[in-house]
Design a protein around this motif. Structure first.
Motif, PDB file in Angstrom:
ATOM      1  N   PHE A  47      50.663  30.401  50.862  1.00 30.78           N
ATOM      2  CA  PHE A  47      50.171  30.339  49.485  1.00 30.78           C
ATOM      3  C   PHE A  47      48.663  30.123  49.451  1.00 30.78           C
ATOM      4  O   PHE A  47      47.936  30.788  48.712  1.00 30.78           O
ATOM      5  N   LEU A  48      48.162  29.218  50.270  1.00 35.22           N
ATOM      6  CA  LEU A  48      46.732  28.928  50.265  1.00 35.22           C
ATOM      7  C   LEU A  48      45.917  30.074  50.867  1.00 35.22           C
ATOM      8  O   LEU A  48      44.797  30.325  50.439  1.00 35.22           O
ATOM      9  N   GLN A  49      46.481  30.799  51.830  1.00 32.66           N
ATOM     10  CA  GLN A  49      45.767  31.912  52.443  1.00 32.66           C
ATOM     11  C   GLN A  49      45.768  33.157  51.569  1.00 32.66           C
ATOM     12  O   GLN A  49      44.987  34.069  51.806  1.00 32.66           O
ATOM     13  N   SER A  50      46.622  33.227  50.575  1.00 29.55           N
ATOM     14  CA  SER A  50      46.713  34.425  49.737  1.00 29.55           C
ATOM     15  C   SER A  50      46.067  34.211  48.370  1.00 29.55           C
ATOM     16  O   SER A  50      46.513  34.781  47.387  1.00 29.55           O
ATOM     17  N   ASP A  51      45.042  33.407  48.314  1.00 32.48           N
ATOM     18  CA  ASP A  51      44.315  33.135  47.071  1.00 32.48           C
ATOM     19  C   ASP A  51      45.231  32.600  45.985  1.00 32.48           C
ATOM     20  O   ASP A  51      45.104  32.944  44.818  1.00 32.48           O
ATOM     21  N   ARG A  52      46.194  31.777  46.385  1.00 34.76           N
ATOM     22  CA  ARG A  52      47.124  31.104  45.477  1.00 34.76           C
ATOM     23  C   ARG A  52      47.953  32.071  44.625  1.00 34.76           C
ATOM     24  O   ARG A  52      48.178  31.865  43.445  1.00 34.76           O
ATOM     25  N   THR A  53      48.404  33.170  45.245  1.00 33.46           N
ATOM     26  CA  THR A  53      49.220  34.152  44.530  1.00 33.46           C
ATOM     27  C   THR A  53      50.565  34.378  45.207  1.00 33.46           C
ATOM     28  O   THR A  53      51.158  35.421  45.058  1.00 33.46           O
ATOM     29  N   TYR A  54      51.042  33.416  45.998  1.00 37.58           N
ATOM     30  CA  TYR A  54      52.339  33.467  46.659  1.00 37.58           C
ATOM     31  C   TYR A  54      52.540  34.718  47.489  1.00 37.58           C
ATOM     32  O   TYR A  54      53.482  35.462  47.307  1.00 37.58           O
ATOM     33  N   GLY A  55      51.614  34.982  48.387  1.00 36.43           N
ATOM     34  CA  GLY A  55      51.787  36.050  49.350  1.00 36.43           C
ATOM     35  C   GLY A  55      51.357  37.421  48.886  1.00 36.43           C
ATOM     36  O   GLY A  55      51.316  38.332  49.676  1.00 36.43           O
ATOM     37  N   VAL A  56      51.045  37.611  47.639  1.00 37.64           N
ATOM     38  CA  VAL A  56      50.617  38.908  47.135  1.00 37.64           C
ATOM     39  C   VAL A  56      49.102  38.950  47.152  1.00 37.64           C
ATOM     40  O   VAL A  56      48.443  38.049  46.657  1.00 37.64           O
ATOM     41  N   ARG A  57      48.556  39.988  47.739  1.00 35.06           N
ATOM     42  CA  ARG A  57      47.110  40.150  47.701  1.00 35.06           C
ATOM     43  C   ARG A  57      46.697  40.475  46.273  1.00 35.06           C
ATOM     44  O   ARG A  57      47.258  41.346  45.642  1.00 35.06           O
ATOM     45  N   ARG A  58      45.721  39.755  45.781  1.00 34.01           N
ATOM     46  CA  ARG A  58      45.333  39.898  44.385  1.00 34.01           C
ATOM     47  C   ARG A  58      44.383  41.072  44.168  1.00 34.01           C
ATOM     48  O   ARG A  58      44.393  41.697  43.117  1.00 34.01           O
ATOM     49  N   MET A  59      43.541  41.376  45.130  1.00 36.26           N
ATOM     50  CA  MET A  59      42.552  42.439  44.963  1.00 36.26           C
ATOM     51  C   MET A  59      42.890  43.632  45.847  1.00 36.26           C
ATOM     52  O   MET A  59      43.423  43.495  46.938  1.00 36.26           O
ATOM     53  N   TRP A  60      42.545  44.786  45.361  1.00 36.31           N
ATOM     54  CA  TRP A  60      42.711  46.025  46.101  1.00 36.31           C
ATOM     55  C   TRP A  60      41.447  46.831  45.886  1.00 36.31           C
ATOM     56  O   TRP A  60      40.882  46.833  44.785  1.00 36.31           O
ATOM     57  N   HIS A  61      40.954  47.510  46.905  1.00 36.38           N
ATOM     58  CA  HIS A  61      39.724  48.279  46.769  1.00 36.38           C
ATOM     59  C   HIS A  61      39.943  49.704  47.238  1.00 36.38           C
ATOM     60  O   HIS A  61      40.818  49.997  48.044  1.00 36.38           O
ATOM     61  N   ASP A  62      39.118  50.590  46.702  1.00 36.29           N
ATOM     62  CA  ASP A  62      39.220  51.998  47.046  1.00 36.29           C
ATOM     63  C   ASP A  62      37.825  52.595  47.067  1.00 36.29           C
ATOM     64  O   ASP A  62      36.954  52.194  46.288  1.00 36.29           O
ATOM     65  N   LEU A  63      37.616  53.534  47.946  1.00 28.04           N
ATOM     66  CA  LEU A  63      36.358  54.258  48.049  1.00 28.04           C
ATOM     67  C   LEU A  63      36.691  55.737  47.959  1.00 28.04           C
ATOM     68  O   LEU A  63      37.492  56.254  48.735  1.00 28.04           O
ATOM     69  N   THR A  64      36.096  56.427  47.002  1.00 32.16           N
ATOM     70  CA  THR A  64      36.404  57.822  46.747  1.00 32.16           C
ATOM     71  C   THR A  64      35.111  58.623  46.710  1.00 32.16           C
ATOM     72  O   THR A  64      34.091  58.147  46.223  1.00 32.16           O
TER      73      THR A  64
END
Length: 101
Positions: A47-64
């Motif tokens: 929980f603490l390693q996932s930015d307090r979101t219970y295992g779900v990565r909160r941010m996603w990035h893309d380069l196009t």
């Protein structure tokens, strides 16, 4: 050692003699309790390693990159996965480190 909130006052507060009560209090925890506490520590660490979101990565990035009449256009975007909104984006004619910073 176990901790409890209230201790018996007198000899039969819980219907158990004080000798047995303190024997229970000082004996080691069961296997189920130890397993549960280990599992709780793993969940807390995750929980603490996932930015307090219970295992779900909160941010996603893309380069196009897009081909335009003037040349290539590079677009970087950061999306918040919980709200599905773009929280940051950038466009440049050249792919450089400043594009994603």
């Amino acid at each position: 050692m176990r901790s409890i909130r209230c201790r018996p006052s007198g000899g039969t507060g819980l219907g158990v003699s004080l000798g047995r009560f303190y024997a229970w209090l000082t004996r080691s925890c069961s296997l189920a309790t130890n397993t549960s506490s280990r599992r709780g520590r793993k969940i807390r660490t995750s929980f603490l390693q996932s930015d307090r979101t219970y295992g779900v990565r909160r941010m996603w990035h893309d380069l196009t990159s897009l081909w335009m009449a003037e040349g290539w256009l590079y677009i970087a975007a950061v999306v918040d996965l919980l709200s599905t909104r773009v929280v940051r984006w950038s466009m440049q004619a050249m792919m450089m480190a400043q594009l994603v910073n």
